[in-house]
Scaffold this motif. Structure first.
Motif, short mmCIF file in Angstrom:
data_model
loop_
_atom_site.label_atom_id
_atom_site.label_comp_id
_atom_site.label_asym_id
_atom_site.label_seq_id
_atom_site.Cartn_x
_atom_site.Cartn_y
_atom_site.Cartn_z
N ASP A 67 0.84 -1.19 0.00
CA ASP A 67 0.00 0.00 0.00
C ASP A 67 0.87 1.24 0.00
OD1 ASP A 67 -2.80 1.05 0.17
OD2 ASP A 67 -1.99 2.02 1.96
N GLY B 299 0.39 5.33 4.49
CA GLY B 299 0.86 4.88 5.79
C GLY B 299 -0.20 4.12 6.55
N PRO B 300 0.16 3.50 7.68
CA PRO B 300 -0.81 2.70 8.44
C PRO B 300 -1.98 3.52 8.97
CG PRO B 300 1.26 2.95 9.65
CD PRO B 300 1.51 3.45 8.27
N VAL C 173 -5.04 3.27 6.58
CA VAL C 173 -5.54 1.98 6.17
C VAL C 173 -7.07 2.04 6.03
CG1 VAL C 173 -5.87 1.00 8.48
CG2 VAL C 173 -5.31 -0.51 6.58
N VAL D 277 1.03 -6.48 5.74
CA VAL D 277 0.85 -5.26 4.96
C VAL D 277 2.15 -4.47 4.98
CG1 VAL D 277 -0.48 -3.14 4.65
CG2 VAL D 277 -1.60 -5.19 5.58
N THR D 278 2.66 -4.14 3.81
CA THR D 278 3.82 -3.26 3.69
C THR D 278 3.33 -1.88 3.28
OG1 THR D 278 5.24 -5.11 3.01
CG2 THR D 278 6.03 -2.89 2.54
N HIS D 279 3.51 -0.91 4.16
CA HIS D 279 3.05 0.45 3.89
C HIS D 279 4.14 1.25 3.17
CE1 HIS D 279 -0.72 0.11 6.09
NE2 HIS D 279 -0.07 -0.53 7.04
N HIS D 280 3.74 2.37 2.61
CA HIS D 280 4.64 3.25 1.85
C HIS D 280 5.34 2.45 0.75
CE1 HIS D 280 3.89 6.28 4.88
NE2 HIS D 280 4.31 5.46 5.82
#
Length: 484
Positions: free
Chosen positions: A47, A50-51, A54, A236-239
């Motif tokens: 994604d 950032g978290p 979500v 989930v991998t952010h950024h």
């Protein structure tokens, strides 16, 4: 799909589980990832945000002790898939049955209607409608259109998609007051767009969500509670910005760039779910066939401006929402009052007022400084004599300005959806999830679209296993036309 086909390369891990990469951590991406994981796949979610973001349009942010929803705050009891998903995600006990009292404004006066019961809603509309003689026409047309509406497949609605809402009103001989005070608010709730631009299907889709559905519900910590619960159960991998998806006979290659400025990475997987804005999908998936790419590139999003006021007390107004027709105010769509939904939605003894602006106004004013937008919201509420408590009892303000808030369907769009929705290659390892693609741009349509994507990939990746019903959200018997 067209394009070069590299040599096959295995992507499954040592445990033999298929690997699926999901691009996007909105409610559609998270739902498809959650269901695929339940059915035995190894799932990675990438994604770009950032978290704290979500869930995307189905998110909530915490400000000044309040959970402020970034999109839709009021959810219908007809959203059976969403209710089932909440149970599966372990937050069914955080669902709050909501008041079903909705306010409709006419002549600067708020008329209250109970939407949880069809007889009560009909009685309220008869009292409110400026021209009650138009209501039988609307109800007969609703019954006719309703048979073609399905959360999972909007293609049957194509037969009713030949005109705008304004054109429909002229053809049916509806009075201007009916358009201004009934059809316009329904259009705004469905797409934030004006009756002159929106397909005549839109208001009936919104009515289908409300009529006879048993009322409304919300979540204790805002609608973002559901996507947060799903994300907590996923990798989930952010950024992480997805740059390209390429498909071959053995799987997919997904190229993405981390947000820390690191080098691009290419990861192999057995399949990919694209749960991104529709306009981005053709560029990410360059092998997409041209009819799909052309349609998705011209999908039009309506932006919005939402202004939240946290109060040190509740409002005297008791409705959960007050709709404001453009005949009453040219900019304001309406006001959501989460503190009136259910005890526990906001801190005890406090109030939360969400002022929502029309898409056309928002597009022109979105870039104004926050304090100017707050002033516009205050002035609109003052003009309408709505929620006067914001004048002297505000403890928090927060402005949200999503540029891609909701897709609106123009006349003819449903006909194109009907043509394209069945043409996506059944063997493709790339699937699309989200209401912006083949259904309607709402949180529940997005969930149902994700259910379809997960079901299709499960059949493709796990063909030797017996049918797995553990991830099903709604039995097939509950998915009949007009009974989503």
């Amino acid at each position: 799909m067209s394009g070069p086909v590299p040599a096959p390369r295995p992507a499954a891990g040592p445990d033999g589980r298929p690997h699926v990469i999901v691009a996007g951590a909105g409610i559609a991406g998270l739902t498809s990832a959650f269901l695929l994981q339940r059915r035995g796949c190894r799932v990675t979610v990438l994604d770009s945000a950032g978290p704290e973001n979500v869930g995307g349009r189905m998110g909530s942010v915490q400000r000044g002790g309040f959970f402020v929803d970034t999109g839709a705050s009021l959810l219908s009891r007809r959203y059976h898939a969403m209710l089932r998903l909440a149970e599966m995600a372990g937050v069914g006990d955080r669902i709050l049955p909501s008041s079903d009292t909705v306010g409709l404004m006419r002549d600067r006066r708020v008329h209250h209607i109970r939407v949880g019961s069809l007889p009560r809603m009909a009685a309220g509309l008869l009292r409110f409608a400026p021209f009650p003689s138009d209501l039988p026409k609307l109800m007969l047309d609703h019954i006719r259109v309703r048979r073609t509406l399905d959360w999972y497949d909007m293609s049957a609605a194509a037969r009713h998609d030949g005109e705008s809402v304004a054109g429909y009103a002229v053809r049916r001989g509806l009075r201007p007051g009916t358009v201004d005070h009934l059809l316009d608010p329904l259009c705004m709730l469905a797409s934030l767009q004006d009756v002159e631009r929106t397909s005549s299907v839109a208001p009936f889709m919104l009515l289908n969500s409300l009529l006879g559905g048993g009322g409304l519900f919300t979540f204790r910590e805002g609608v973002g509670m559901l996507p947060r619960a799903l994300a907590a159960r996923l990798s989930v991998t952010h950024h992480a910005r997805v740059c390209q998806v390429e498909e071959d006979r053995a799987g997919v290659s997904v190229t993405w760039r981390p947000g820390d400025g690191g080098n691009e990475r290419t990861e192999r997987a057995d399949a990919c779910v694209l749960a991104v804005p529709a306009v981005q999908a053709p560029d990410l998936y360059g092998q997409m066939e041209e009819p799909f790419a052309e349609f998705f590139r011209r999908v039009e999003y309506t932006g919005s401006v939402h202004v939240a006021f946290g109060l040190d007390r509740p409002t005297a107004e008791r409705a959960v929402m007050v709709n404001v027709p453009r005949a009453e105010h040219p900019a304001l769509v309406g006001v959501i009052l989460p503190h009136n939904t259910a005890p526990g939605r906001v801190p005890a003894g406090r109030g939360l007022v969400m002022a929502h602006f029309r898409g056309s106004w928002s597009d022109r004013h979105r870039d104004l400084p926050e304090e100017r937008l707050v002033d516009h919201a205050r002035e609109a509420l003052r003009t309408l004599r709505l929620a006067p408590e914001v004048e002297s009892h505000t403890t928090m303000t927060h402005v949200l300005r999503p540029g891609q808030c909701v897709v609106f369907r123009r006349p003819g769009d449903y006909r194109e959806l009907a043509r394209l929705s069945t043409a996506w290659p059944g063997s493709s390892r790339v699937r699309l999830a989200g209401g912006a693609f083949f259904t309607q741009s709402s949180t529940h349509h997005s969930i149902c679209s994700a259910v379809q994507a997960a079901r299709q990939l499960s059949g493709l990746l796990l063909p030797a296993r017996p049918p797995d019903r553990s991830g099903e959200l709604i039995p097939a018997s509950a998915r009949t036309k007009g009974q989503p």
